[in-house]
Design an enzyme around this catalytic site. Structure first.
Site, mmCIF file in Angstrom:
data_model
loop_
_atom_site.group_PDB
_atom_site.id
_atom_site.type_symbol
_atom_site.label_atom_id
_atom_site.label_comp_id
_atom_site.label_asym_id
_atom_site.label_seq_id
_atom_site.Cartn_x
_atom_site.Cartn_y
_atom_site.Cartn_z
ATOM 1 N N VAL A 121 -72.573 31.245 52.747
ATOM 2 C CA VAL A 121 -71.543 31.357 51.711
ATOM 3 C C VAL A 121 -70.187 30.894 52.237
ATOM 4 O O VAL A 121 -69.648 29.874 51.823
ATOM 5 C CB VAL A 121 -71.441 32.805 51.174
ATOM 6 C CG1 VAL A 121 -70.290 32.951 50.187
ATOM 7 C CG2 VAL A 121 -72.754 33.206 50.504
ATOM 8 N N CYS A 122 -69.628 31.642 53.172
ATOM 9 C CA CYS A 122 -68.257 31.402 53.624
ATOM 10 C C CYS A 122 -68.104 30.096 54.396
ATOM 11 O O CYS A 122 -67.003 29.536 54.455
ATOM 12 C CB CYS A 122 -67.786 32.575 54.480
ATOM 13 S SG CYS A 122 -67.983 34.170 53.655
#
Length: 213
Positions: A121-122
Site C-alpha cells: 500500500v504505502c
C-alpha cells in the site's frame, strides 16, 4: 532483452536521485512480518545512512500519525534531521498529498528511491503513481515491509510489471557509489555498520593498508 528491444540500463545517479521514506511509523512497523524485526530495522537505517552518506535530497512522510499508525520511527529523523518532513493528515497514497509531491518536484530530480510500510500500500501506491507521472522509480525491497512474504511478492510483481525497479539497500549503495575508489573508507564504514561480515573485510583492508604504510 537487448538494446534492440528497447532496454536501457538507467543507473541511479547521485545527481538525479531523491530518497523517500513512506510511513515508517511506530504503529505500522508492528505489521511487518516478512522480515525479522531486528533485520528490518537494520535495513531501514542502512537506507537512511545511504541517503545521508550520498547527500541525497530526502523526504520523510507519515499518514495520520495522531492515530494508531503512530509517529515516524525516531532513529530515521535523528539520522536525517535536515530531511523534508510531511505529516499527511490522512491520505493513504502519499502521492495524493500535494505537499509531498511538491517537495519532490522542488528538487528537480527524476529518480525516486522509495521504501516504506506497508509494501503493498504505502510503497506500491505512490510508486505506481510516480511511474504514471513519468518518474523513474526504484523500490528498496528490504527496507519495505508488510504482512507476509506472499503479500510482499504480489506487491513487488505488481510494481515490476509497471516498470518499477526493485533493489535492496546494498545494491542502491553500490550503484550510487559507482567506483570503490571514490571513498572506500566511507562506504566501507557504512557497509560494515550494517553487515557484520563486511566489518571483517574492512578490518583486513585497514590492517593491510597500515602494513603498506
Amino acid at each position: 532483452m537487448t538494446a534492440d528491444d528497447g532496454f536501457t540500463y538507467d543507473r541511479l545517479s547521485v545527481d538525479d536521485a531523491i530518497a523517500l521514506f513512506v510511513d515508517h511509523q511506530s504503529g505500522l512497523i508492528s505489521l511487518v512480518q516478512d522480515y525479522p524485526p531486528g533485520e528490518f530495522k537494520n535495513n531501514v537505517l542502512a537506507f537512511a545512512d545511504i541517503a545521508k552518506f550520498f547527500g541525497l535530497p530526502t523526504v520523510l512522510t507519515t499518514s495520520f500519525e495522531d492515530g494508531p499508525n503512530g509517529p515516524m520511527v525516531p532513529e530515521i529523523r535523528q539520522t536525517l534531521p535536515d530531511a523534508t518532513y510531511i505529516p499527511r493528515p490522512g491520505q493513504i497514497n502519499a502521492w495524493d498529498n500535494e505537499d509531498f509531491v511538491r517537495a519532490i518536484e522542488r528538487t528537480g530530480r527524476r529518480q525516486l528511491i522509495i521504501a516504506g510500510v506497508v509494501t503493498d500500500v504505502c510503497v506500491a501506491f505512490p510508486a505506481l503513481s510516480a511511474v504514471q507521472d513519468g518518474y523513474q522509480v526504484f523500490v528498496v525491497t528490504d527496507a519495505s515491509g508488510t504482512f507476509n512474504e506472499a503479500v510482499r511478492n504480489a506487491a513487488l510483481a505488481r510494481m515490476a510489471s509497471a516498470g518499477v525497479q526493485l533493489m535492496n539497500w546494498f545494491s542502491v549503495a553500490c550503484e550510487l557509489q559507482r567506483d570503490w575508489r571514490n571513498d572506500i573508507e566511507g562506504l566501507g564504514g557504512l557497509l560494515s555498520t550494517h553487515i557484520p561480515g563486511y566489518r571483517n573485510l574492512m578490518t583486513s583492508y585497514s590492517a593491510a593498508k597500515g602494513v603498506k604504510g
